[in-house]
Design an enzyme around this catalytic site. Sequence first.
Site, PDB file in Angstrom:
ATOM      1  N   TYR A 124       4.145  -0.251   2.156  1.00  0.00           N
ATOM      2  CA  TYR A 124       2.721   0.018   1.978  1.00  0.00           C
ATOM      3  C   TYR A 124       2.378   0.029   0.489  1.00  0.00           C
ATOM      4  O   TYR A 124       3.186   0.442  -0.349  1.00  0.00           O
ATOM      5  CB  TYR A 124       2.354   1.385   2.550  1.00  0.00           C
ATOM      6  N   ASP A 182      -4.728   3.034  10.797  1.00  0.00           N
ATOM      7  CA  ASP A 182      -5.953   3.783  11.055  1.00  0.00           C
ATOM      8  C   ASP A 182      -7.191   2.953  10.741  1.00  0.00           C
ATOM      9  O   ASP A 182      -7.113   1.901  10.103  1.00  0.00           O
ATOM     10  CB  ASP A 182      -5.973   5.057  10.198  1.00  0.00           C
TER      11      ASP A 182
END
Length: 246
Positions: A111, A53
Site C-alpha cells: 500500500y 474501503d
Amino acid sequence: MKKNIKLTIEYDGTNYSGWQRQKHSITIQQKLEEAISSITGEYCEVIGSSRTDAGVHARGFVGNFITKSNVPPAKFKYAINSKLPKDIVIRSSEEVPLEFHSRFDSKGKKYIYTVLNREEPPTIQRNYVYHFSKKLDVNSMRQGSKFFIGAHEFDSFYKKSGSTVKSTLRTIYYCDVEAENDLIQFTVIGSGFLYNMVRIMVGTLIEVGIGKIEPRDIEKILLAKNREKAGKSLPPQGLCLHEVLY
C-alpha cells in the site's frame, strides 16, 4: 470446461462504496460482475484479494472468477474493459489453476498513502491525497516508520467496529516515508492488514511529524494494544493498493 480467470485491476475508488458488493451501494465488485456476466451469459462471482474501503484506490488489485466461457483468457481483458466505466480497468487477464484463490493465496500486499504537505488545499489531486497544511518532519516520520517492521499485534492500529478478526498479529516486511517536493508518500508492505490499519499507522506518523510524539513512541503504542493511544484514521482518498503478492 471450467476455467479460473485471474484479473489484475486498476480503479479509482472515488465513486464507489469500496470493493465488496452491497445491497444499497455501488461497488467495484458489482460493476465487474455485471460486465463479466454480460460477456459470458452466466453469473460469475469475482473473488477479491481484499476489501478496500469506500474512496480507496487500487493500481494492482487482484480478482478471480470461474467460467465455462470459450473466450480466450488473455482476451477477457479487452472484452470486460469494453463493458466497464472509465474509472475501472482490467490491466491483465490470464488462466490460473482452478484451486487459485486471489485472497487466500495472497502472501502480502503493498500500500502507498500520499499526503500533500502544503498550506494550500489541492484541486486536481483532491481525490488522491490527504491534505495536511502544517509542516511535517519527514526524517522523524521515517524513523518512526521503522518500528512497524516485524511481527506485531496491531490492536492499537485498527478499527474494531464490525471486525470479526481472530488475530491482530501481522508482519510488516517494509515500511518507509519519502518526500518529493510537497508530496509525502508512506509505503508499507505486509502479510496482511486490518480494517483501517494503514490509515491509522499514517495518522500516527503524522503526530510524529509535527512533534506531538517521538519516533520511538510507535513501539510503545504497539505494545499498549490500545486504539486510543494511536493517531486518528486518515481519510480514504490518500490510500492506494499498489500490488498483491503471490
